[in-house]
Enzyme design. Structure first.
Site, short mmCIF file in Angstrom:
data_model
loop_
_atom_site.label_atom_id
_atom_site.label_comp_id
_atom_site.label_asym_id
_atom_site.label_seq_id
_atom_site.Cartn_x
_atom_site.Cartn_y
_atom_site.Cartn_z
N THR A 183 0.82 -1.21 0.00
CA THR A 183 0.00 0.00 0.00
C THR A 183 0.85 1.27 0.00
O THR A 183 1.94 1.30 0.57
CB THR A 183 -0.91 0.06 1.24
N GLY A 201 3.40 -3.09 8.17
CA GLY A 201 3.83 -3.38 9.54
C GLY A 201 5.30 -3.75 9.56
O GLY A 201 5.78 -4.47 8.68
N GLU A 258 -6.77 -5.98 4.36
CA GLU A 258 -7.01 -7.21 3.59
C GLU A 258 -8.33 -7.13 2.82
O GLU A 258 -9.02 -8.14 2.64
CB GLU A 258 -7.01 -8.45 4.52
#
Lengths: 661, 661
Positions: free
Chosen positions: B139, B178, B421
């Site tokens: 992203t 992350g 997701e």
């Protein structure tokens, strides 16, 4: 300015400033509000570090600093009107609660209302000058809603002419009062009064809890912060445990009830005297709901105008996400709700000030209705706004989850309104009690007045669900008056059904109390329908006050969307009661889609009309200029985790790990 | 043990252990789960400080420490089964995300799936041994949902046989991955591949981002933490901006697509290869919804059994709040939902493992259905659980707002599942696309199989709303099979209505794309109804597998409550479609009240059956022993604000204020 958001503003069909004036209650109020806001926002003494980057202790520290400055400046500038103080204060603290809230909002007013002259002489000026900083300690660890259950005791000792305060159990420890943990040196403590061997119920006592000079807790006092919460990081919600704490007899607030030196108890003349404050605070919370939801809508709608994603037509550039029907369906009904709640908030404020004159004259006749209305609307508006803020946050995708969006902070600081000042379900049941009582009075032939007068009209045959076919339908789904009418009938029917449920339970050999509890689901539903009716009605009434044609047109669309959307969400009720036919419900779905398209060009202008200053909005996504991405990057770079390029955990754990594997 | 909660356990009508075994998938799984949990919970290396009392940097630090320990111990104990790893890991991190999540869950698996042999040789063992710590950088600030819109470029330079990576705009900065901010020294970067002047779309590249020894960012790399979020405090979600970063040609993952040394591009043989992982992750999220909701219900129901408040019958002691009908109505449908989602999660896991064998054999035939199901159920279950956690929190009154309740943390760490997701609305629309396509195939005479086969049966006359009177009603509201049937018909009708809306839009001279967008509200509603049907069906199917009579009885009540409650919430649909009559809807309301009373004695036992260890629950309110108040006091006293009796802000701001007023 971002090109998309500029284009949105150019496409608006109405004059934003005119609508802002309506929301403020008149152009002169808009002007004054902006004056006060710029006094604060241009004042270097109120500059602050982004709380998102501070520890809780630092956030508390910063809030205390700003509160102290605020007190000084309010006096310096002679701002004394309550509305203006509110505006100044909410600008200083950017809508967040602050450590002196309870001192200013509860401690001082309680002194004014419940202290006798001697107590005023002793306590008022020191409190006004913040030598005494006080809080209002009512709730205990084991008791919030049910005041009669509070366990703290104040036992009168005539030998020394003192009250002895005790927290006899763990669950009796005072818990939650704002400013109690660290800020206050006094507390007004609610305790069960014992004298001459009898308990006389809850009374208020002024208890010194910290040394005036050193601020160290006094003997017998265990006081502290209750620990981190979901939000309210700026506030030291506290605990207070008392072990044989002695205070002079004269520290019981004695304007009404009294304890004589020998311990003789004298009852207060009326129990309704504290009733008004509660009603006032709940009425104000309706306005809070409107403000919080306005902020959330401003952020989500501006961002949706700036954000491009996915595709509608293959091969074309990515559209603004505000062009997706699903995004409009999420946000525009909430925008309409924000407007509805602003108007309801204005109504509650006006009604309260109208009635409070009567109350001061000892005329409480309108208070029960206002009490019922404020309880229900407090619950109705806070629940709605609470869920809506989260819808707004999630409508911003991943970035809504970042604290830079402002939405997490908005949510965590708003959500307690569902619980404090009367837990929402309890509130709904209080309103229901009034509705059922009124319904029974009407059924017994009494003529009701005020907002429940529709229970008179309720044709009692009608207060039964029945199939559509049995009733001719004359509802015009484009006519708000017609929609108000069916919301009213729905409320009447649901009140009737709740009353019937109680009746049926009683017939099954239940006592009144169990019958009530076994009908509680229906009662809450009835209250909800009543509140929904009131909101639709007040929104519709408001339209009559809007003179400007362009503004009237767009606000009417919002009102229609609000009313129709509420029907689709509750379509079962309307079908069940035969208030709408199946084809009408389908027509409504289609009409809602039309309204979404119709509102689309004005969406940004409608949030601009809330006129929330960038600094008060405190959101990278909701910036007025729409320059989201650059500012998000700049914000992120200031994150404390970026203070060093390499976090110490690399050297401590990750690098050593290699040699062990 | 608290006397109330002890009494609750004594009153249960079934054997908790038997139900736990069913939830675990068999007694042997319960045993092994508990073994693994105690390995972790008794291990002093995993002792931690309460994260509620730590700064974000300290929380991150503590999480890295535990993750490093976890890697060592998993290897030491030879735990290799994915389910057992999952159990160990979620016990170590108490259900919270952790800094190595993306290394373990995305970086390593992507290497395994997409690296060729040479790349495996170069990267796998260093990554396995955590010299390389990687993340998966997909992203960007401006792009989440729509992958084709990603802007990062990887341009092949045949002169040096290197790819040159760039972040050409602010919106192209990688954002959110992350572990990217501080933890990782490598990233698999998704970028638009340019070679020989052509763009070949998204491909994956292994990009070193930090020096392997010093951990300092490499030249051309700007990397850092994106700043504080609603939750995920343990995770360094990061940004990555690349300026002419050169990597060898061999760092493009080349198991399928390839770029030859001269720059010639070779397409991958199939585009479906990464499809399976996405389906797998979404299926797993269904289980996450169940777990999060189980925790929230455990906390709220145990606390409601311990908490006494208000009165039902005047003069009697304050009742447990679980005795209020409104509290039961809030919590028991959610308890039923938690059970429903656990069984749906089991089904999704089993279905995925069944199908994944076929996928490995190159048989993708069942994948589209599973894809549609996992997308819709991911959205359906996360939205439901998300709202439900907040209902649980607020049902605990003020104390739910304290972080000691565990509920704020649970919420903020769960809520991203609604967005990541696959954003939920997008997911619902993907499922709708499959449903509408299937519907059109059925209408064209094709015989559908699998879970959408009900669209065959759909009598197409019937796929029209019609008044009740037109249709005989044979529904037995106490018969789950009968309820499954009407949920199915509701889904069929709503799919039909969505298809009809598209048709009507097309007739209004809209193109296909606009017709789709203008029907999106109906499409989401259809997907939602489909998922709801699937959940009711799977819950009902599960009952057939429960042998023990007492357990069967209580779980059947839950299933019935789940089905009936869903009907009342959506009663408009059922009435509109003529699937239920008005008297039936009223009967259902009454039946729900009976079920609440019926479930009341088993409520605590039903949450005990989830068998969530106190440390994993991490909630003062939800403690197994019910000793809430003492522990809340103890917890509060450890709050960092209580480290000193007097906060420095008193000396800095409050005391000086006195002399100025």
């Amino acid at each position: 300015m971002n090109a998309d958001i500029l284009k949105e503003r150019q496409n608006a069909t109405f004059d934003v400033e005119k609508l802002t004036n309506i929301l403020d209650g008149g152009p002169e109020f808009t002007t004054r509000r902006r004056e006060i806001e710029s006094m604060v926002l241009n004042d270097p003494d109120f500059m602050e570090e982004d709380p998102n980057f501070l520890s809780r202790s630092e956030r508390y520290d910063q809030a205390v600093r700003k509160s102290a400055q605020m007190i000084l400046k309010l006096r310096e500038y002679g701002i004394a009107d309550p509305e203006e103080i509110y505006c100044y204060k909410s600008t200083v603290h950017l809508g967040k609660p602050e450590p002196l809230d309870l001192h200013l909002g509860m401690f001082l007013p309680t002194l004014l209302n419940q202290a006798n002259q001697e107590q005023m002489d002793r306590f008022f000026m020191p409190s006004w000058n913040l030598e005494i900083i006080g809080t209002y300690a009512q709730t205990e660890m084991g008791h919030g809603t049910h005041l009669r259950g509070l366990e703290t005791t104040a036992t009168y000792d005539p030998a020394t002419q003192e009250f002895v305060l005790n927290s006899p159990t763990v669950s009796s420890i005072k818990w939650w009062p704002g400013g109690l943990g660290k800020t206050s040196n006094h507390a007004i403590v609610l305790a069960q009064l014992y004298t001459q061997g009898n308990c006389h119920g809850l009374h208020a006592f002024i208890v010194p809890i910290r040394d005036m000079n050193t601020h160290v807790p006094l003997p017998g006092i265990v006081v502290g912060d209750i620990g981190p919460k979901f939000g309210f990081d700026e506030i030291d919600n506290g605990y207070l445990k008392m072990e044989n704490v002695r205070i002079p007899r004269e520290n019981m607030l004695m304007k009404y009830a009294k304890v004589e030196p020998d311990g003789t108890y004298m009852k207060p003349p009326s129990t309704k005297l504290t009733y008004g404050t509660m009603v006032f605070i709940r009425s104000m919370i309706v306005g809070e709901s409107a403000r919080a939801l306005s902020k959330a809508c401003t952020i989500a709608i501006r961002y949706s105008a700036v954000r491009h994603q996915s595709e509608i037509r293959p091969g074309e550039p990515e559209p603004q996400i505000l062009d997706f029907q699903t995004q409009q369906y999420k946000l525009f009904p909430l925008l309409a709700t924000a407007y509805a709640f602003i108007f309801v908030g204005q109504y509650m404020k006006n009604t309260y000030s109208r009635i409070s004159g009567d109350i001061n004259q000892g005329d409480f006749s309108e208070l029960p209705e206002l009490h019922a209305l404020s309880a229900g609307l407090k619950a109705f508006t806070t629940w709605t706004a609470n869920a809506a803020i989260e819808v707004c946050r999630m409508s911003c995708g991943g970035h809504g989850y970042s604290r830079s969006s402002g939405l997490p902070d908005l949510y965590v600081n708003f959500t307690p309104t569902c619980t404090y000042e009367g837990e929402n379900t309890v509130m709904m049941l209080q309103t229901a009690r009034y509705l059922v009582k009124s319904y029974q009075q009407a059924k017994a032939g009494q003529q009701l007045s005020g907002i429940v007068s529709y229970l008179n009209e309720a044709d009692h045959r009608r207060v039964q669900p029945q199939p559509v076919s049995a009733r001719p339908t004359v509802v015009d789904i484009n006519d708000l008056a017609s929609l108000v009418e069916i919301y009213k009938l729905r409320a009447a029917i649901l009140v009737g059904m709740a009353a019937k449920s109680i009746q049926q339970e009683l017939q099954h050999r239940k006592n009144q109390a169990d019958a009530w509890n076994n009908s509680a689901i229906d009662l809450v539903k009835a209250s909800d329908a009543h509140c929904h009716y009131v909101v639709v009605k007040l929104f519709t009434d408001k339209l009559g006050e809007i003179g400007d044609t362009a503004v009237h047109s767009v606000v009417s669309s919002l009102a229609l969307l609000y009313a129709l959307h509420g029907i689709t969400v509750n379509s079962g009720d309307f079908l069940q009661a035969g208030l709408l036919s199946v084809p009408q419900v389908l027509q409504i779905s289609i009409r809602i889609k039309e309204l979404l398209s119709q509102l689309r060009p004005n969406a940004v202008a409608l949030v601009d009309s809330f006129d929330i200053h960038n600094k008060k909005l405190n959101s990278v996504l909701g910036r007025y200029d729409g320059n989201v991405y650059e500012n998000m990057f700049e914000w992120a770079r200031r994150s404390p985790l970026n203070a060093t390029e390499v976090h110490e955990s690399f050297h401590k754990y990750l690098k050593p790990l290699r040699s062990k594997l």
